[in-house]
Design a protein around this motif. Structure first.
Motif, PDB file in Angstrom:
ATOM      1  N   ALA A   6       0.835  -1.204   0.000  1.00 28.88           N
ATOM      2  CA  ALA A   6       0.000   0.000   0.000  1.00 28.88           C
ATOM      3  C   ALA A   6       0.870   1.255   0.000  1.00 28.88           C
ATOM      4  O   ALA A   6       0.583   2.218  -0.713  1.00 28.88           O
ATOM      5  CB  ALA A   6      -0.930  -0.008   1.207  1.00 28.88           C
ATOM      6  N   TRP A   7       1.953   1.247   0.789  1.00 32.87           N
ATOM      7  CA  TRP A   7       2.856   2.397   0.838  1.00 32.87           C
ATOM      8  C   TRP A   7       3.513   2.614  -0.525  1.00 32.87           C
ATOM      9  O   TRP A   7       3.587   3.744  -1.016  1.00 32.87           O
ATOM     10  CB  TRP A   7       3.923   2.192   1.917  1.00 32.87           C
ATOM     11  CG  TRP A   7       4.861   3.344   2.021  1.00 32.87           C
ATOM     12  CD1 TRP A   7       4.677   4.489   2.739  1.00 32.87           C
ATOM     13  CD2 TRP A   7       6.116   3.483   1.345  1.00 32.87           C
ATOM     14  NE1 TRP A   7       5.753   5.337   2.563  1.00 32.87           N
ATOM     15  CE2 TRP A   7       6.655   4.741   1.711  1.00 32.87           C
ATOM     16  CE3 TRP A   7       6.842   2.671   0.490  1.00 32.87           C
ATOM     17  CZ2 TRP A   7       7.871   5.191   1.236  1.00 32.87           C
ATOM     18  CZ3 TRP A   7       8.064   3.126   0.018  1.00 32.87           C
ATOM     19  CH2 TRP A   7       8.565   4.376   0.394  1.00 32.87           C
ATOM     20  N   GLU A   9       2.442   1.645  -3.477  1.00 34.15           N
ATOM     21  CA  GLU A   9       1.439   2.113  -4.441  1.00 34.15           C
ATOM     22  C   GLU A   9       1.134   3.589  -4.229  1.00 34.15           C
ATOM     23  O   GLU A   9       1.014   4.354  -5.186  1.00 34.15           O
ATOM     24  CB  GLU A   9       0.162   1.298  -4.340  1.00 34.15           C
ATOM     25  CG  GLU A   9      -0.852   1.719  -5.388  1.00 34.15           C
ATOM     26  CD  GLU A   9      -2.009   0.763  -5.481  1.00 34.15           C
ATOM     27  OE1 GLU A   9      -3.143   1.262  -5.521  1.00 34.15           O
ATOM     28  OE2 GLU A   9      -1.780  -0.455  -5.537  1.00 34.15           O
ATOM     29  N   THR A  10       1.026   4.008  -2.976  1.00 30.08           N
ATOM     30  CA  THR A  10       0.778   5.422  -2.683  1.00 30.08           C
ATOM     31  C   THR A  10       1.907   6.289  -3.219  1.00 30.08           C
ATOM     32  O   THR A  10       1.662   7.326  -3.853  1.00 30.08           O
ATOM     33  CB  THR A  10       0.625   5.636  -1.160  1.00 30.08           C
ATOM     34  OG1 THR A  10      -0.498   4.893  -0.703  1.00 30.08           O
ATOM     35  CG2 THR A  10       0.431   7.107  -0.827  1.00 30.08           C
ATOM     36  N   GLN A  11       3.142   5.866  -3.008  1.00 27.41           N
ATOM     37  CA  GLN A  11       4.285   6.632  -3.499  1.00 27.41           C
ATOM     38  C   GLN A  11       4.299   6.688  -5.024  1.00 27.41           C
ATOM     39  O   GLN A  11       4.611   7.731  -5.619  1.00 27.41           O
ATOM     40  CB  GLN A  11       5.602   6.035  -2.982  1.00 27.41           C
ATOM     41  CG  GLN A  11       5.742   6.079  -1.474  1.00 27.41           C
ATOM     42  CD  GLN A  11       5.482   7.449  -0.896  1.00 27.41           C
ATOM     43  OE1 GLN A  11       6.060   8.431  -1.328  1.00 27.41           O
ATOM     44  NE2 GLN A  11       4.590   7.518   0.082  1.00 27.41           N
ATOM     45  N   LEU A  13       1.655   6.501  -7.011  1.00 27.94           N
ATOM     46  CA  LEU A  13       0.572   7.383  -7.439  1.00 27.94           C
ATOM     47  C   LEU A  13       0.948   8.844  -7.246  1.00 27.94           C
ATOM     48  O   LEU A  13       0.701   9.677  -8.125  1.00 27.94           O
ATOM     49  CB  LEU A  13      -0.721   7.050  -6.687  1.00 27.94           C
ATOM     50  CG  LEU A  13      -1.347   5.702  -7.030  1.00 27.94           C
ATOM     51  CD1 LEU A  13      -2.510   5.408  -6.096  1.00 27.94           C
ATOM     52  CD2 LEU A  13      -1.775   5.645  -8.480  1.00 27.94           C
ATOM     53  N   HIS A  14       1.552   9.164  -6.114  1.00 35.05           N
ATOM     54  CA  HIS A  14       2.012  10.544  -5.900  1.00 35.05           C
ATOM     55  C   HIS A  14       3.054  10.932  -6.953  1.00 35.05           C
ATOM     56  O   HIS A  14       3.018  12.040  -7.491  1.00 35.05           O
ATOM     57  CB  HIS A  14       2.595  10.717  -4.495  1.00 35.05           C
ATOM     58  CG  HIS A  14       1.570  10.914  -3.428  1.00 35.05           C
ATOM     59  ND1 HIS A  14       0.649  11.931  -3.440  1.00 35.05           N
ATOM     60  CD2 HIS A  14       1.325  10.206  -2.295  1.00 35.05           C
ATOM     61  CE1 HIS A  14      -0.119  11.849  -2.369  1.00 35.05           C
ATOM     62  NE2 HIS A  14       0.271  10.809  -1.659  1.00 35.05           N
ATOM     63  N   ASP A  76      -3.286  10.174   2.204  1.00 32.80           N
ATOM     64  CA  ASP A  76      -2.825   8.813   2.474  1.00 32.80           C
ATOM     65  C   ASP A  76      -3.281   7.888   1.349  1.00 32.80           C
ATOM     66  O   ASP A  76      -3.985   8.295   0.428  1.00 32.80           O
ATOM     67  CB  ASP A  76      -3.315   8.331   3.838  1.00 32.80           C
ATOM     68  CG  ASP A  76      -4.812   8.047   3.872  1.00 32.80           C
ATOM     69  OD1 ASP A  76      -5.492   8.234   2.834  1.00 32.80           O
ATOM     70  OD2 ASP A  76      -5.301   7.643   4.927  1.00 32.80           O
ATOM     71  N   GLY A  77      -2.882   6.645   1.445  1.00 30.50           N
ATOM     72  CA  GLY A  77      -3.124   5.694   0.371  1.00 30.50           C
ATOM     73  C   GLY A  77      -4.577   5.459   0.034  1.00 30.50           C
ATOM     74  O   GLY A  77      -4.948   5.406  -1.128  1.00 30.50           O
ATOM     75  N   THR A  78      -5.422   5.320   1.050  1.00 32.52           N
ATOM     76  CA  THR A  78      -6.824   4.999   0.801  1.00 32.52           C
ATOM     77  C   THR A  78      -7.521   6.113   0.033  1.00 32.52           C
ATOM     78  O   THR A  78      -8.172   5.856  -0.983  1.00 32.52           O
ATOM     79  CB  THR A  78      -7.560   4.751   2.136  1.00 32.52           C
ATOM     80  OG1 THR A  78      -6.890   3.699   2.830  1.00 32.52           O
ATOM     81  CG2 THR A  78      -9.002   4.375   1.898  1.00 32.52           C
ATOM     82  N   LEU A  80      -6.162   8.517  -1.718  1.00 32.28           N
ATOM     83  CA  LEU A  80      -5.524   8.676  -3.028  1.00 32.28           C
ATOM     84  C   LEU A  80      -5.959   7.575  -3.992  1.00 32.28           C
ATOM     85  O   LEU A  80      -6.237   7.845  -5.158  1.00 32.28           O
ATOM     86  CB  LEU A  80      -4.005   8.695  -2.873  1.00 32.28           C
ATOM     87  CG  LEU A  80      -3.205   8.987  -4.120  1.00 32.28           C
ATOM     88  CD1 LEU A  80      -3.571  10.344  -4.707  1.00 32.28           C
ATOM     89  CD2 LEU A  80      -1.718   8.926  -3.807  1.00 32.28           C
ATOM     90  N   ARG A  81      -6.034   6.337  -3.512  1.00 37.02           N
ATOM     91  CA  ARG A  81      -6.473   5.238  -4.385  1.00 37.02           C
ATOM     92  C   ARG A  81      -7.912   5.441  -4.841  1.00 37.02           C
ATOM     93  O   ARG A  81      -8.249   5.172  -5.990  1.00 37.02           O
ATOM     94  CB  ARG A  81      -6.296   3.892  -3.686  1.00 37.02           C
ATOM     95  CG  ARG A  81      -4.873   3.373  -3.762  1.00 37.02           C
ATOM     96  CD  ARG A  81      -4.774   1.910  -3.354  1.00 37.02           C
ATOM     97  NE  ARG A  81      -5.222   1.661  -1.995  1.00 37.02           N
ATOM     98  CZ  ARG A  81      -4.488   1.877  -0.898  1.00 37.02           C
ATOM     99  NH1 ARG A  81      -3.275   2.364  -1.015  1.00 37.02           N
ATOM    100  NH2 ARG A  81      -4.971   1.596   0.284  1.00 37.02           N
TER     101      ARG A  81
END
Length: 98
Positions: A6-7, A9-11, A13-14, A76-78, A80-81
């Motif tokens: 998840a971390w 994927e968040t990075q 996406l950012h 955060d990831g949620t 942003l996703r």
């Protein structure tokens, strides 16, 4: 999805959103160049429609980036996703989000 996945994927996406703007800056001049090159070589109405569609998608992407920068640049990831799942169709993303 594990916390590490998840971390990551968040990075990713950012990173994608931070680096999308320079490519959009190139889109406008490229649309003009393509129209200039194809003018009088293809059917004018079709060329105009394609150019208008390309311009509309570019403007839409600028709008999505504007929302991201104002509201989600530190999300955060949620969150942003969910945002990317809603707007992923505007880019040719092949990654399943969410």
């Amino acid at each position: 999805m594990s916390p590490r996945e998840a971390w990551v994927e968040t990075q990713l996406l950012h990173s994608f959103m931070r680096h999308a703007r320079p490519t959009l800056h190139a889109a406008g001049p490229l649309i003009v160049i393509v129209v200039a090159m194809l003018y009088r070589h293809v059917e004018t109405l079709g060329l105009a429609l394609r150019a208008a569609a390309a311009l509309a998608v570019t403007v839409l992407r600028y709008g999505i980036l504007h929302v991201y920068r104002r509201r989600l640049a530190d999300a955060d990831g949620t969150v942003l996703r969910l945002f990317m799942a809603r707007y992923a169709w505007a880019w040719p993303l092949r990654h399943h989000l969410g």
